[in-house]
Design an enzyme around this catalytic site. Structure first.
Site, PDB file in Angstrom:
ATOM      1  N   MET A 151       2.971   5.344  -7.055  1.00 54.63           N
ATOM      2  CA  MET A 151       1.541   5.550  -6.799  1.00 54.63           C
ATOM      3  C   MET A 151       1.046   6.860  -7.403  1.00 54.63           C
ATOM      4  SD  MET A 151       1.505   4.231  -2.821  1.00 54.63           S
ATOM      5  CE  MET A 151       2.930   5.230  -2.380  1.00 54.63           C
TER       6      MET A 151
ATOM      7  N   LYS B 267      -4.010  -4.383   0.436  1.00 51.77           N
ATOM      8  CA  LYS B 267      -4.829  -3.226   0.091  1.00 51.77           C
ATOM      9  C   LYS B 267      -4.466  -2.800  -1.327  1.00 51.77           C
ATOM     10  CE  LYS B 267      -3.359  -0.844   3.602  1.00 51.77           C
ATOM     11  NZ  LYS B 267      -3.135   0.287   4.526  1.00 51.77           N
TER      12      LYS B 267
ATOM     13  N   ASP C 223       0.951  -8.787   1.766  1.00 51.31           N
ATOM     14  CA  ASP C 223       0.285  -7.716   1.028  1.00 51.31           C
ATOM     15  C   ASP C 223      -0.122  -8.147  -0.381  1.00 51.31           C
ATOM     16  OD1 ASP C 223       0.256  -5.826   2.977  1.00 51.31           O
ATOM     17  OD2 ASP C 223       1.960  -4.673   2.236  1.00 51.31           O
TER      18      ASP C 223
END
Length: 258
Positions: free
Chosen positions: A173, A60, A39
């Site tokens: 996030m 991502k 990742d």
């Protein structure tokens, strides 16, 4: 007679960013890997632990997706059948907002053996790197770990519930939703609650912003803090030996202004 490849996928949590915070078991699994699908948030130094493996970036980040989640799932399965020993290397802990369970479910639907090696979650390790204990006797009896952005790209309703408690609140996030988070805590009269934002925690590029719910947005603007970052809200922030002097100075300034 040709040897038949037996596919296996090991899902490894890479930890919060510091390469030394991966587990020994994770390092051993990387050493045996024939292919590693990794990742965006993993520390690239970790790839050195897999000297004989093909390395495939499937990361991502906000505004940039090389592959969709469905495409990542398909790549994992394809490479497991091709190479045998496949490693899926994900930041933090893959079962804490890492979609690890989705990947395991998909992989196992093809009859492929899987193993999960937990990682140290950024939700705990990053605050700890600043001396913030998420629980402390007499201060905080529990902590919430909440995603700032749900699959519908909205702020989780759990933030409203957490804001009404005395628990420490850790939001992952959540930087794009900071104004909404601040508004919710203010609604529940939490304007003075100590708040820390830690960007790139446990890495050499770590940045720290300190304040209260009332001031944290101005701090973010001043210090130009961005994702990836952890938001920590709660009285335990000012209990940190590393951060205590900041809040003591704020308290002294308030007293002097009266």
């Amino acid at each position: 007679m040709e040897n038949k490849i037996t596919p296996k996928v090991t899902l490894i949590g890479a930890g919060p960013g510091d390469p030394d915070l991966i587990t020994v078991k994770g390092v051993k699994a990387l050493a045996k890997a024939k292919v590693v699908l990794y990742d965006a948030l993993i520390n690239r130094e970790l790839l050195a632990y897999a000297p004989n493996a093909e390395k495939i970036f499937v990361g991502k980040r906000k505004g940039f997706h090389r592959y969709s989640q469905d495409e990542i799932n398909e790549l994992i399965v394809k490479n497991a059948f091709e190479y045998g020993e496949a490693v899926r290397l994900k930041g933090g802990d893959p079962f804490v907002f890492g979609r690890g369970s989705e990947e395991i479910d998909y992989i196992e639907s093809f009859g492929i053996e899987t193993e999960v090696i937990s990682g140290i979650s950024s939700s705990m390790a990053v605050p700890a790197s600043q001396g913030i204990s998420l629980t402390k006797r007499g201060v905080s009896e529990s902590f919430w770990v909440i995603t700032g952005t749900t699959s519908e790209r909205k702020l989780s309703n759990d933030v409203c519930l957490a804001a009404q408690s005395t628990a420490t609140v850790v939001i992952l996030m959540g930087m794009s939703k900071l104004n909404e988070i601040v508004a919710i805590f203010k609604k529940y009269n939490k304007s003075e609650v100590p708040t820390a934002i830690i960007q790139n925690g446990t890495t050499k590029s770590e940045k720290l912003g300190l304040g209260t719910i009332d001031t944290i947005e101005a701090v973010v603007a001043q210090k130009q803090l961005t994702s990836p970052a952890i938001i920590v809200i709660g009285e335990v922030v000012k209990e940190s030996a590393k951060l205590r002097s900041f809040y003591e100075n704020i308290h002294a300034e308030v007293l002097n202004s009266k």
